[in-house]
Each structure stands twice: as structure tokens, then as C-alpha cells.
Design a protein around this motif. Structure first.
Motif, PDB file in Angstrom:
ATOM      1  N   HIS A   1      71.614  45.218  47.321  1.00  0.00           N
ATOM      2  CA  HIS A   1      70.936  46.077  48.638  1.00  0.00           C
ATOM      3  C   HIS A   1      71.232  47.232  47.187  1.00  0.00           C
ATOM      4  O   HIS A   1      71.768  47.604  46.126  1.00  0.00           O
ATOM      5  CB  HIS A   1      72.769  45.982  49.522  1.00  0.00           C
ATOM      6  CG  HIS A   1      73.932  46.383  49.056  1.00  0.00           C
ATOM      7  ND1 HIS A   1      74.515  45.827  48.518  1.00  0.00           N
ATOM      8  CD2 HIS A   1      74.721  47.623  48.967  1.00  0.00           C
ATOM      9  CE1 HIS A   1      75.997  45.883  47.741  1.00  0.00           C
ATOM     10  NE2 HIS A   1      75.841  46.890  48.320  1.00  0.00           N
ATOM     11  N   ASN A   2      71.176  48.953  47.893  1.00  0.00           N
ATOM     12  CA  ASN A   2      70.886  49.788  48.183  1.00  0.00           C
ATOM     13  C   ASN A   2      72.051  51.005  47.762  1.00  0.00           C
ATOM     14  O   ASN A   2      72.051  52.052  47.789  1.00  0.00           O
ATOM     15  CB  ASN A   2      69.837  50.514  47.952  1.00  0.00           C
ATOM     16  CG  ASN A   2      69.977  51.132  49.393  1.00  0.00           C
ATOM     17  OD1 ASN A   2      71.302  50.911  50.364  1.00  0.00           O
ATOM     18  ND2 ASN A   2      68.990  51.585  50.247  1.00  0.00           N
TER      19      ASN A   2
ATOM     20  N   LEU B   1      62.653  52.400  44.304  1.00  0.00           N
ATOM     21  CA  LEU B   1      62.164  52.002  42.744  1.00  0.00           C
ATOM     22  C   LEU B   1      61.297  52.311  42.399  1.00  0.00           C
ATOM     23  O   LEU B   1      60.440  53.596  41.281  1.00  0.00           O
ATOM     24  CB  LEU B   1      62.116  51.317  42.740  1.00  0.00           C
ATOM     25  CG  LEU B   1      63.294  50.383  42.746  1.00  0.00           C
ATOM     26  CD1 LEU B   1      63.207  48.935  42.494  1.00  0.00           C
ATOM     27  CD2 LEU B   1      64.605  50.643  41.289  1.00  0.00           C
ATOM     28  N   ALA B   2      60.210  53.083  43.629  1.00  0.00           N
ATOM     29  CA  ALA B   2      58.250  53.482  43.381  1.00  0.00           C
ATOM     30  C   ALA B   2      58.758  54.455  43.224  1.00  0.00           C
ATOM     31  O   ALA B   2      58.227  55.409  42.076  1.00  0.00           O
ATOM     32  CB  ALA B   2      57.975  52.640  44.481  1.00  0.00           C
ATOM     33  N   ASP B   3      59.300  55.041  43.699  1.00  0.00           N
ATOM     34  CA  ASP B   3      59.957  56.938  44.107  1.00  0.00           C
ATOM     35  C   ASP B   3      60.483  57.043  42.474  1.00  0.00           C
ATOM     36  O   ASP B   3      60.873  57.882  42.456  1.00  0.00           O
ATOM     37  CB  ASP B   3      60.600  57.357  45.362  1.00  0.00           C
ATOM     38  CG  ASP B   3      59.972  57.441  46.780  1.00  0.00           C
ATOM     39  OD1 ASP B   3      58.633  57.162  47.114  1.00  0.00           O
ATOM     40  OD2 ASP B   3      60.495  57.752  47.145  1.00  0.00           O
TER      41      ASP B   3
ATOM     42  N   HIS C   1      74.907  48.958  36.928  1.00  0.00           N
ATOM     43  CA  HIS C   1      75.752  50.155  37.196  1.00  0.00           C
ATOM     44  C   HIS C   1      76.188  50.338  35.676  1.00  0.00           C
ATOM     45  O   HIS C   1      77.490  49.829  35.105  1.00  0.00           O
ATOM     46  CB  HIS C   1      76.461  49.923  38.609  1.00  0.00           C
ATOM     47  CG  HIS C   1      76.899  51.426  38.612  1.00  0.00           C
ATOM     48  ND1 HIS C   1      77.120  52.666  37.743  1.00  0.00           N
ATOM     49  CD2 HIS C   1      76.668  52.618  39.428  1.00  0.00           C
ATOM     50  CE1 HIS C   1      77.250  53.949  38.467  1.00  0.00           C
ATOM     51  NE2 HIS C   1      76.644  53.695  39.062  1.00  0.00           N
ATOM     52  N   LEU C   2      75.297  51.120  34.629  1.00  0.00           N
ATOM     53  CA  LEU C   2      76.873  51.530  33.991  1.00  0.00           C
ATOM     54  C   LEU C   2      76.978  52.808  33.885  1.00  0.00           C
ATOM     55  O   LEU C   2      77.122  53.172  32.413  1.00  0.00           O
ATOM     56  CB  LEU C   2      75.769  50.756  32.582  1.00  0.00           C
ATOM     57  CG  LEU C   2      75.556  48.959  32.063  1.00  0.00           C
ATOM     58  CD1 LEU C   2      74.379  48.969  30.603  1.00  0.00           C
ATOM     59  CD2 LEU C   2      76.819  48.693  32.181  1.00  0.00           C
ATOM     60  N   GLY C   3      76.757  53.932  34.849  1.00  0.00           N
ATOM     61  CA  GLY C   3      76.917  55.149  34.654  1.00  0.00           C
ATOM     62  C   GLY C   3      78.049  55.278  34.780  1.00  0.00           C
ATOM     63  O   GLY C   3      79.102  54.350  35.005  1.00  0.00           O
TER      64      GLY C   3
ATOM     65  N   ASP D   1      72.653  52.560  40.734  1.00  0.00           N
ATOM     66  CA  ASP D   1      72.522  53.531  39.232  1.00  0.00           C
ATOM     67  C   ASP D   1      71.247  53.994  39.433  1.00  0.00           C
ATOM     68  O   ASP D   1      70.314  53.177  37.976  1.00  0.00           O
ATOM     69  CB  ASP D   1      73.309  53.642  38.841  1.00  0.00           C
ATOM     70  CG  ASP D   1      73.754  54.206  38.257  1.00  0.00           C
ATOM     71  OD1 ASP D   1      74.209  55.458  38.673  1.00  0.00           O
ATOM     72  OD2 ASP D   1      73.350  54.697  36.491  1.00  0.00           O
ATOM     73  N   ALA D   2      70.415  54.706  39.778  1.00  0.00           N
ATOM     74  CA  ALA D   2      69.612  55.478  39.486  1.00  0.00           C
ATOM     75  C   ALA D   2      69.575  55.380  37.333  1.00  0.00           C
ATOM     76  O   ALA D   2      68.489  55.473  37.642  1.00  0.00           O
ATOM     77  CB  ALA D   2      69.208  56.928  39.538  1.00  0.00           C
TER      78      ALA D   2
END
Length: 349
Positions: free
Chosen positions: A138-139, A172-174, A102-104, A145-146
Motif C-alpha cells: 500500500h502507499n 509510480l508513473a508520476d 524503504h531504506l530512507g 518511499d519515493a
């Protein structure tokens, strides 16, 4: 109610022989509240709004200039670089491995609100070496982070392998990310590495998952054990993920017989009445260190986002007290320096 049921996510990996599986998702192995349901959350938010919480002190989170030349040139040393919160770069077996990247700027479903980063990420993705493997525990938004994972998948040279808990591969596939490997608790597989072989295990943690009001615990959560074997001495690494304190850790210590290094969360644990079942405090983190028979541990899950009532710098004071209370030497469980690379073991000449 019909809308909520229609949005629920069935567990396509459901195995009735496994105690943590349910048709609609997953549960912890040991009885406890699953992260406190909605009434507890709103009680916490009300109390938080009224409380005079201690301020954050980002200046107490030590940082250093990253050695990008070393990171890009290293092919044999075992090294650790903290990127903030639970994000870390491990160089192991000649592989570049990221944990919960997560670098956002925000740990949030939206870019304009939610917990923002209070200490800058020490490295942009473009300055990292090419990443081979990404481990996602986990999510939750502070761990997945997307924007960061999309950028990793688009890195020059091709996407890394994303190793994820059951169900996260569908999210992730989405996002257009299909180079994935999904794991259940106690699953394992081997990575071919330039400097030997790395075995990846997925192990239990006491937590939960969600990215919306309709998918609570629909995907699995957990921690990772990495065992590296090559020309030198074997090396074992344990990343706990997010967790409350539970008997799982004594079992992990028994099965693996100890670890050279463990990454253990030490932040975001107040108020205890709400957070105890999902996040450990510093003393419980030191108990995990002892339970899993870790020779050295590094405290993560702090120093970036204000997610709970404790400030982001709380472990600076809390971890030394916990170590002393439990008789653990200072050098055995440390807080990392943001951006600094620690060489854990030099490659054999």
C-alpha cells in the motif's frame, strides 16, 4: 469543500460487482472504522503530547553483518533477509524480490521532519543484488518511499517489475516508473523465474491508504501470496502487509491451505482505541499465524521507525508472551535479525 472534492481521486478501476470497490476508492470487506477519521487522529496526537511514553531501545533490535557475497551469488536457495520495518529481500525461484522497500531516513512526506529511522538500514541499495520484483502492499510513507523506489527503478540492468495495488501504478508513473503490474484482491499472475515459476496473488487486508489529506482510500491495499514451483518441493510465502485483525485471514487460510512462511506485522499498535482497526498487536499477529495455517512466521513492521505509542522494540517482549498465551512454539513465530540472511530451503544438489 469544493477544493477537497476537486482534489479527490476517482477510482478508474471501479467495479460495482465487487464489495470493496467504491466510485472514489476502496473499503474493507468487514465493517469497522476506516482507520479512525480526523477527530480520532487529533485526539490521539493530543493524548500523545501529554503522555509519558516509554522510550525506544534500538539496542534491543538485534543486527548482523549482511552476507553480500552470498546474496549476489545465490541462484537456487530460498532465503530471507530483513532490511528493517517491512522491507525484506526474498530470494525465491532464482528471483530477487523486495517487499515494501524503504531504506530512507524518514517515513514522511518531507525530508526534514517526521518519523526518522532509529536503527540503520543494514544495506545500501548499491550492495543489494539486482532486484527483479518489488512488491508494494500500500502507499503509506513507511511502506512506499519515493527515494528508494526511484533508485530501484534506476538500478544497473533496468528497472524491476513493481507489483502494486490498484491505483498505486499512477503514483509510480508520476515518479517516472512505468514497469508496473497492478492487482485487485484475488488477482494472480505468473512470473517466469530462472529456477521455475512463481505465481503472485494479491489478497485482502484490513487497512486503508493515503499519501495526502485528499486521497484517503483512493488506492487499494493488501497482502501478497507467492507460490514457487520448480525442480524441488513447492514453496508458499505470504506477506500480510499492514492490517487490523479481521475474518479475511481465515478465508485466506481456507483458500490456500496454509503457507511455508508468513511475514506478519507485530509492531505499531498503540493506543488500541485508535490503532486496533488498522494494526495488529502481537497476540493478533499470532492469531493470524494460526488462521492462515502458517508453518513458520516472521514478525515485521517494527524495529526502525517510531510511528505509534509503542516503542520500536516492543515485540521483543510482546511476541514471546503472545506465543505462550496462544500455545504457539517459539520456533514457529520468530523475530528476525536486522541484516541477517536466513536460508529457508537449500537448493537441491
Amino acid at each position: 469543500m469544493a477544493l477537497l472534492l476537486g482534489c479527490s481521486t476517482p477510482n478508474d478501476a471501479f467495479d460495482p460487482s465487487k464489495p470493496h470497490h467504491r466510485p472514489g476508492g476502496f473499503v474493507n470487506l468487514h465493517p469497522a472504522a476506516q482507520g479512525e477519521e480526523a477527530p480520532g487522529f487529533w485526539r490521539w496526537q493530543w493524548e500523545r503530547w501529554r503522555a509519558d511514553l516509554p522510550p525506544d531501545r534500538p539496542d534491543r533490535v538485534r543486527s548482523a553483518q549482511p552476507d553480500t557475497a552470498y546474496l549476489k551469488a545465490n541462484r537456487g536457495d530460498i532465503s530471507f533477509t530483513w532490511l528493517g520495518h517491512s522491507s525484506a529481500l526474498w530470494q525465491l525461484g532464482g528471483l530477487n524480490i523486495l517487499t515494501d522497500p524503504h531504506l530512507g531516513e524518514r517515513a514522511s512526506p518531507v525530508s526534514f521532519a517526521g518519523p526518522r529511522r532509529l536503527t540503520p538500514a543494514p544495506l545500501p541499495l548499491a550492495q543489494l543484488p539486482r532486484i527483479d520484483v518489488v512488491l508494494i502492499s500500500h502507499n503509506h510513507y513507511d511502506h512506499l518511499d519515493a527515494e528508494t523506489v526511484r533508485a530501484l527503478a534506476a538500478q544497473p540492468g533496468g528497472s524491476p517489475l513493481f507489483v502494486v495495488p490498484l491505483g498505486v501504478e499512477k503514483w509510480l508513473a508520476d515518479e517516472g516508473i512505468t514497469r508496473t503490474r497492478r492487482l485487485d484482491w484475488w488477482d494472480r499472475f505468473e512470473l517466469e523465474a530462472p529456477a521455475g515459476r512463481v505465481t503472485v496473488h494479491f489478497v485482502p487486508a484490513h487497512h486503508w491508504s493515503s499519501r495526502s489529506p485528499w486521497d484517503r482510500s483512493a488506492t487499494l491495499w493488501g497482502g501478497f501470496v507467492l507460490q514457487a514451483a520448480g525442480a524441488g518441493e513447492p514453496f508458499s510465502l505470504y506477506y500480510v502487509g499492514d492490517t487490523g485483525y479481521a475474518p479475511d485471514f481465515a478465508e485466506i487460510g481456507r483458500r490456500f491451505g496454509g503457507f511455508d512462511v508468513s511475514m506478519i506485522p507485530v509492531g505499531c499498535y498503540l493506543p488500541r482505541w485508535f490503532m486496533q482497526t488498522q494494526h495488529v498487536n502481537e497476540e493478533e499477529a499470532v492469531k493470524i499465524h494460526r488462521d492462515v495455517k502458517s508453518r513458520h512466521s516472521i514478525g515485521v513492521h517494527w524495529g526502525a521507525f517510531r510511528l505509534c505509542d509503542d516503542p520500536i522494540d516492543a515485540p521483543v517482549d510482546g511476541l514471546p508472551v503472545a506465543r505462550e498465551n496462544l500455545g504457539v512454539p517459539a520456533e514457529a513465530f520468530v523475530l528476525p535479525v536486522l541484516g541477517q540472511t536466513r536460508v529457508i530451503r537449500r537448493a537441491a544438489p
